[in-house]
Design a protein around this motif. Structure first.
Motif, short mmCIF file in Angstrom:
data_model
loop_
_atom_site.label_atom_id
_atom_site.label_comp_id
_atom_site.label_asym_id
_atom_site.label_seq_id
_atom_site.Cartn_x
_atom_site.Cartn_y
_atom_site.Cartn_z
N GLY A 1 0.82 -1.21 0.00
CA GLY A 1 0.00 0.00 0.00
C GLY A 1 0.85 1.26 0.00
N ASP A 2 1.99 1.23 0.69
CA ASP A 2 2.90 2.37 0.65
C ASP A 2 3.37 2.62 -0.78
N ALA A 3 3.71 1.55 -1.46
CA ALA A 3 4.19 1.69 -2.85
C ALA A 3 3.11 2.29 -3.73
N GLN A 4 1.87 1.85 -3.58
CA GLN A 4 0.80 2.37 -4.40
C GLN A 4 0.51 3.83 -4.09
N ALA A 5 0.66 4.20 -2.82
CA ALA A 5 0.44 5.60 -2.45
C ALA A 5 1.52 6.49 -3.05
N ILE A 6 2.73 5.99 -3.13
CA ILE A 6 3.84 6.78 -3.68
C ILE A 6 3.60 7.09 -5.15
N THR A 7 2.91 6.19 -5.87
CA THR A 7 2.65 6.43 -7.30
C THR A 7 1.83 7.69 -7.53
N GLN A 8 1.10 8.14 -6.52
CA GLN A 8 0.25 9.33 -6.69
C GLN A 8 1.04 10.62 -6.52
N LEU A 9 2.28 10.53 -6.08
CA LEU A 9 3.10 11.72 -5.89
C LEU A 9 3.61 12.23 -7.23
N PRO A 10 3.94 13.51 -7.33
CA PRO A 10 4.50 14.05 -8.58
C PRO A 10 5.89 13.46 -8.85
N HIS A 11 6.24 13.41 -10.13
CA HIS A 11 7.58 13.06 -10.62
C HIS A 11 7.90 11.58 -10.46
N MET A 12 6.90 10.72 -10.16
CA MET A 12 7.17 9.30 -10.03
C MET A 12 6.94 8.62 -11.38
N ALA A 13 8.01 8.17 -12.00
CA ALA A 13 7.87 7.51 -13.31
C ALA A 13 7.49 6.05 -13.15
N ASN A 14 8.19 5.33 -12.28
CA ASN A 14 7.93 3.91 -12.06
C ASN A 14 8.11 3.60 -10.58
N VAL A 15 7.26 2.73 -10.05
CA VAL A 15 7.35 2.32 -8.65
C VAL A 15 7.09 0.82 -8.58
N SER A 16 7.85 0.14 -7.72
CA SER A 16 7.64 -1.29 -7.54
C SER A 16 8.05 -1.71 -6.13
N PRO A 17 7.16 -2.43 -5.42
CA PRO A 17 7.61 -3.06 -4.18
C PRO A 17 8.48 -4.27 -4.51
N VAL A 18 9.30 -4.69 -3.57
CA VAL A 18 10.18 -5.84 -3.77
C VAL A 18 9.96 -6.80 -2.61
N LEU A 19 9.61 -8.03 -2.95
CA LEU A 19 9.44 -9.09 -1.96
C LEU A 19 10.55 -10.10 -2.19
N ASN A 20 11.46 -10.21 -1.24
CA ASN A 20 12.64 -11.05 -1.42
C ASN A 20 12.50 -12.35 -0.65
N VAL A 21 12.84 -13.47 -1.34
CA VAL A 21 12.75 -14.80 -0.73
C VAL A 21 14.01 -15.58 -1.11
N ASN A 22 14.68 -16.15 -0.13
CA ASN A 22 15.78 -17.07 -0.41
C ASN A 22 15.19 -18.46 -0.60
N THR B 1 13.11 12.83 -13.70
CA THR B 1 14.38 13.43 -14.09
C THR B 1 15.27 13.55 -12.85
N ILE B 2 16.55 13.64 -13.09
CA ILE B 2 17.50 13.74 -11.99
C ILE B 2 17.35 15.05 -11.23
N ASP B 3 16.83 16.08 -11.90
CA ASP B 3 16.65 17.38 -11.24
C ASP B 3 15.58 17.33 -10.16
N ASN B 4 14.69 16.35 -10.23
CA ASN B 4 13.59 16.27 -9.26
C ASN B 4 13.85 15.26 -8.15
N MET B 5 15.09 14.77 -8.05
CA MET B 5 15.39 13.73 -7.05
C MET B 5 15.15 14.23 -5.63
N ASP B 6 15.68 15.40 -5.29
CA ASP B 6 15.54 15.90 -3.92
C ASP B 6 14.08 16.19 -3.57
#
Length: 494
Positions: A123-144, A268-273
């Motif tokens: 849900g955090d990841a999906q909420a971040i997609t609504q912010l400006p300047h977000m081109a791509n967002v993905s959660p990561v679920l890691n399993v060994n 863009t790199i200018d919008n990182m901060d």
């Protein structure tokens, strides 16, 4: 004396202690030139003759300069290769990327490693997609997991991600395709294999992995793609990984609402901060952390460097329709102490971006370079002292010669320039040889260690200039001392 000088075209300076057999022209024309600043050609010829008369001693004198210059060139070349390699490595992991990791936990007053807590959700990841300047967002679920194909098995990292992850981490396909948005929505068990996994599962080199079924723990996944190799990064191997749809990983491999990290690509790199600040504010609100971020009220943005688990990417764009809030709205069960009014609670997550990591790596490399160059500079200083020492010996050996030069009309500055030029020639020749060996050594080091070789003129110019300055600095005192000898006293010496 001057009349005798005009009648002779030259005077041979022989029977000196150094027996250099130097020719110093003192014709009437030469004397007229000396009245206007001396004969540069004659002084240069004398300097070369003096150095040539003692070749072994001249070479040993230059050896310190050669070693120092070659060391500086080799170190700078290696450092440039390392910096370029670092930039390429991070660029291969994706550009304009931000990684969000869970925060730390503490037990019995001791803080555990970064990422040890569970605070991030889909849900955090999906909420971040609504912010400006977000081109791509993905959660990561890691399993060994243990992966099996036929009679081969391999233990590796399996990551559940969105299709956008391919673009975020700039993964390129060697064969097949990355899984699609439809596959993610349906939770289809598909897998994209890293190069190391392919080599260890499909050992015969004949079987095409595409279309084959592999077992990941207790679930069957079909291979739809193989990734191009990225290589190792320090102790980690980026190619020892399998990517599967996030929904399939969540259902089949590790059920639960929490994720290991969230990967974001900014437009863009200018919008990182700006993007990083917006993410920080959003997550603090979602995680019910009261007050402003303490890290922002202290000295600006202290760099944090926990280990990242980076991998591969997805299609650009916003999230797919129909995903809803399947990752959960937020972590509503967090401690109520975080909701205390007016108390600034530290983040329970950490935000990192690739540009900060690149800058940190390059700063560390620059510090190491300065240290190594300082060590090499010691060798240059020792070489300069060697030049001064041998020139003082040369002045002592050639006292009678100096006396003759002064007696036949040479000016003090002519004598000074000759000995100074000898010292300068020693350092310049040593510098040139050092540059050649330094470039060869730098090439051997960078290629041998697997770094790109970068031919830059800046270290060459700097090393050459430093070697010349060393010759002038350490040769000036012996040259001045020679020019101030009393010709009468000098001629009396045997």
């Amino acid at each position: 004396m001057s009349k005798a000088v005009e009648e002779h075209s030259s005077v041979r300076l022989a029977n000196t202690p150094s027996d250099v057999g130097t020719l110093f022209h003192v014709s009437a024309e030469d004397q007229r030139r000396r009245q206007h600043g001396g004969t540069g050609g004659a002084i240069l010829g004398n300097a070369l003759d003096a150095l040539g008369a003692n070749r072994m001693r001249s070479f040993l004198t230059m050896l310190g300069v050669i070693i120092g210059v070659s060391a500086v060139i080799a170190i700078v070349t290696l450092t440039q290769g390392v910096n370029e390699n670092v930039s390429q490595r991070f660029a291969s992991l994706g550009t304009n990327t931000i990684t969000i990791l869970p925060g730390t936990t503490s037990s019995s007053g001791a803080r555990n490693a970064a990422g040890s807590s569970q605070t991030l959700t889909e849900g955090d990841a999906q909420a971040i997609t609504q912010l400006p300047h977000m081109a791509n967002v993905s959660p990561v679920l890691n399993v060994n997991a243990q992966v099996i194909y036929g009679d081969q098995n391999w233990s590796t990292s399996v990551r559940g991600v969105y299709p956008e992850y391919q673009d975020i981490q700039n993964w390129q396909m060697a064969e097949g395709t990355w899984f699609s948005s439809e596959t993610e929505q349906l939770g289809t068990p598909q897998a994209v294999l890293g190069d190391t996994v392919v080599q260890n599962l499909f050992t015969n080199g004949v079987t095409d992995p595409i279309g084959q079924d592999i077992r990941i723990n207790n679930s069957i996944f079909r291979v739809v793609g193989v990734l191009q190799a990225k290589g190792t990064q320090g102790a980690s191997n980026s190619d020892d990984v399998i990517f599967v749809p996030f929904s399939a990983a969540q259902r089949r491999l590790r059920p639960g609402q929490y994720v290991n990290q969230i990967q974001i690509q900014v437009d863009t790199i200018d919008n990182m901060d700006q993007a990083q600040l917006a993410i920080d504010t959003l997550l603090r609100t979602r995680h019910h952390l009261s007050g402003p971020d303490p890290a922002l009220t202290q000295t600006s943005n202290t760099a944090r460097t926990p280990a990242l688990s980076l991998g591969g990417g997805g299609n650009g764009g916003q999230f797919r329709q129909g995903q809803g809030n399947r990752g959960g709205s937020s972590s509503t069960n967090r401690s109520t102490t975080r909701q205390q009014t007016g108390v600034a609670v530290p983040n329970d997550f950490q935000i990192l971006n690739v540009n900060q990591l690149i800058q940190t790596a390059q700063q560390n490399s620059a510090v190491l370079t300065v240290l190594l160059i300082g060590i090499a500079a010691i060798s240059l200083t020792v070489g300069g002292i060697g030049i001064m020492n041998i020139m003082l010996v040369s002045v002592t050996e050639r006292t009678r010669e100096i006396g003759v030069l002064l007696a036949v009309g040479a000016r003090q500055r002519d004598v000074r320039n000759q000995f100074l030029l000898e010292a300068l020639m020693l350092s310049i020749i040593g510098g040139v040889i050092g540059i050649i060996f330094g470039e060869l050594g730098g090439f051997a080091l960078t290629v041998g260690l697997g770094f790109p070789f970068i031919l830059s003129m800046m270290p060459v110019v700097v090393a050459f200039s430093v070697s010349a300055l060393i010759g002038i600095f350490f040769g000036l005192y012996p040259a001045v001392r020679a020019s101030r000898l009393d010709p009468i006293v000098a001629l009396q010496r045997q």
